[in-house]
Design an enzyme around this catalytic site. Structure first.
Site, PDB file in Angstrom:
ATOM      1  N   ASP A   1      84.051  16.165  42.060  1.00  0.00           N
ATOM      2  CA  ASP A   1      84.689  15.237  41.038  1.00  0.00           C
ATOM      3  C   ASP A   1      86.101  15.003  41.260  1.00  0.00           C
ATOM      4  OD1 ASP A   1      82.139  15.367  39.558  1.00  0.00           O
ATOM      5  OD2 ASP A   1      82.534  17.180  38.723  1.00  0.00           O
TER       6      ASP A   1
ATOM      7  N   HIS B   1      94.549  24.610  45.228  1.00  0.00           N
ATOM      8  CA  HIS B   1      93.782  24.445  43.798  1.00  0.00           C
ATOM      9  C   HIS B   1      92.550  25.581  43.475  1.00  0.00           C
ATOM     10  CE1 HIS B   1      93.486  20.789  41.209  1.00  0.00           C
ATOM     11  NE2 HIS B   1      94.263  20.553  42.056  1.00  0.00           N
TER      12      HIS B   1
ATOM     13  N   GLU C   1      75.120  13.587  36.305  1.00  0.00           N
ATOM     14  CA  GLU C   1      75.805  15.020  35.871  1.00  0.00           C
ATOM     15  C   GLU C   1      75.448  15.011  34.555  1.00  0.00           C
ATOM     16  OE1 GLU C   1      79.747  16.018  36.683  1.00  0.00           O
ATOM     17  OE2 GLU C   1      79.640  15.814  38.899  1.00  0.00           O
TER      18      GLU C   1
END
Length: 530
Positions: A170, A109, A281
């Site tokens: 997240d 990632h 958030e």
């Protein structure tokens, strides 16, 4: 009469020079080919529990960013920590004459080739086997895991004991070693700090091939170096992650603001409270048609009639996303707490939306989007993300310019924006943050449409990112990149500022040949660091 003789000598000299250069370059080419062809054979001779792959290496030249592709010479599929240690030690012992470098690859990632190693060795950390994940209960519970373990698996295993990690990202389908090498930030960070603030102990393989167990009290310099260290000082092979009692359910809330200053003030108020939401958030919404109708698939409006009259078209709005964790026997108490906290805020009243989901459903929410995007072929596209830490004192200036003049059209991906408390970050780690007590994470998580030349194309998004960075530099905002990417050592020095010298000292101590993480482009092998 002598001029022709001089001309003849000169022609002979040129001829011999050309022959010499051809022979010289041929020797270099032969030597390089010999070295490259000998690389696999030296690796093949290593005693391993796992194995190397030399042919099928293309997958290790790809990452989530889908912008850089550097082919390695080999991929190591380790079955033990000693496989990793033996490989690195072998390359270390080859010395500076070898160009071989090593990169650890978790779930792939990285965004700009950070987990790649051009003509080097990529270690597939998800292949790493060892002691199974072990949850330890008691007064200070923790889970002991492999560096190649996914956070989603840690969640499911720890929940069997009624426990959970405190701080998350997240997206949970990332490896422990990957997030701890950066920081690991999400909406819980204001309260618990990033993931690197919730680690009790690490097992690390250094750039010399040494296997070292480290913690705050034992080999503490290596411990703090590796946390947020961008893979420069060692490969994390095991970690002990702090746990806390897990809730059953989550009250998930969204509200909208039209004024950024009010939105930011409410966020800062909430993170300053001792008793507040468990997750805070925010994100920016630009010219999104039918926004609240889209929310109805997952959320329920507090006032359906008012919500149906709200128009989001042509507007820049700011969404505050909140979550309160609870157990089902405390439902009434939690509802009262939520009502009290919401009563202190100045959001647009018609935009209050609520949902109630399980703890796992909430934490793994991004994976649902991933599945949808994969089904449409929209997951494996370029992701030119830009993640910034903005000092609190400059956030209004930043918002005015970026959301007023630069980012004026619908973004092709989420734009996150929320504050965190610096007191929850350990400044002994390698992670770099702005020098203010409160700073904001602003994340432009865009996806580019392949072959597009429009506003959703890669070139347009990269130009937009460049404009944002140029503004930050020109306005002297004191911004720091998160998941940083630079191409020169001068830029890296500016990023680390006064902590550059410590970073270089740590590199010299733990990876003096610059074997590790070449994809970060901070140090080059066999070139002095300072």
């Amino acid at each position: 009469m002598r001029y022709p003789q001089v001309s003849f000598v000169r022609q002979n000299n040129i001829f011999f020079i050309r022959v010499f250069m051809i022979l010289f370059l041929s020797c270099i080419a032969f030597r390089n080919n010999l070295c490259l062809s000998s690389i696999p054979s030296t690796l093949k001779s290593l005693p391993l529990d796992g194995h190397f792959t030399f042919d099928e290496v293309h997958f290790a030249a790809k990452d989530f960013g889908n912008r850089y592709q550097f082919l390695p010479a080999a991929i190591l599929h380790p079955k033990s920590v000693s496989d990793i240690a033996n490989t690195i030690k072998h390359i270390w012992q080859m010395g500076s004459h070898s160009e071989l470098t090593v990169a650890a690859r978790g779930h792939g990632h990285s965004l700009q080739g950070q987990s790649q190693a051009h003509r080097g060795v990529v270690i597939s950390m998800e292949s790493l086997q060892g002691p199974e994940m072990q949850v330890y209960t008691g007064n200070s519970p923790y889970v002991d895991v492999s560096g190649g373990e996914l956070w989603i698996n840690i969640l499911h295993e720890s929940l069997k004991y009624g426990l959970t990690p405190k701080s998350w990202t997240d997206y949970l389908h990332l490896t422990v070693g990957g997030t701890l090498s950066n920081a690991g930030v999400s909406g819980q960070a204001f309260q618990h700090g990033p993931q690197i603030s919730n680690v009790n102990q690490l097992e690390v393989v250094t750039g010399k091939g040494d296997v070292v167990t480290c913690s705050e009290k034992h080999n503490s310099d290596l411990f703090h170096s590796v946390l947020g260290g961008l893979g420069q000082f060692g490969i994390i092979t095991r970690a002990r992650i702090s746990l806390e009692p897990a809730p059953d359910m989550v009250k998930w809330i969204r509200v909208l603001y039209s004024d950024f200053a009010t939105f930011a003030r409410d966020q800062e108020y909430l993170i300053s409270l001792g008793r507040t939401f468990d997750y805070i958030e925010g994100f920016v919404i630009i010219n999104r048609t039918g926004l609240l109708n889209n929310w109805r698939s997952s959320f329920n409006p507090q006032d359906p009639i008012q919500a149906s009259h709200f128009k989001s078209d042509g507007r820049t709005l700011f969404c505050l996303e909140l979550a309160k964790y609870f157990n089902q026997d405390k439902t009434d108490v939690v509802h009262q707490e939520i009502e009290h906290l919401l009563s202190q805020l100045s959001y647009i009243t018609s935009t209050l939306f609520l949902s109630e989901v399980t703890y796992v459903e909430f934490l793994d929410r991004v994976h649902v989007s991933e599945v949808k995007l994969r089904s449409k072929g929209l997951w494996e596209v370029p992701h030119p993300w830009l993640n910034l830490f903005i000092p609190r004192s400059k956030i209004n200036n930043f918002a005015d310019e970026v959301f007023g003049n630069i980012l004026t059209e619908t973004s092709n991906g989420p734009v996150l924006i929320y504050p965190v408390n610096k007191s929850k970050w350990d400044n002994r780690t390698s992670a770099i943050t702005p020098e203010e007590d409160t700073f904001y994470l602003v994340a432009f998580l865009t996806s580019a449409v392949p072959s597009s030349t429009g506003t959703d194309g890669l070139e347009h998004i990269l130009t937009q990112n460049k404009r944002i960075l140029e503004y930050c530099e020109k306005a002297h905002l004191g911004v720091k990149q998160y998941l940083p990417h630079y191409t020169t050592q001068e830029e890296w020095q500016a990023h680390f500022g006064p902590r550059w010298e410590i970073f270089v000292q740590r590199k010299s101590a733990y990876d003096p040949l610059a074997v590790l993480a070449p994809g970060q482009r901070i140090f080059q092998k066999a070139i002095p660091f300072s």
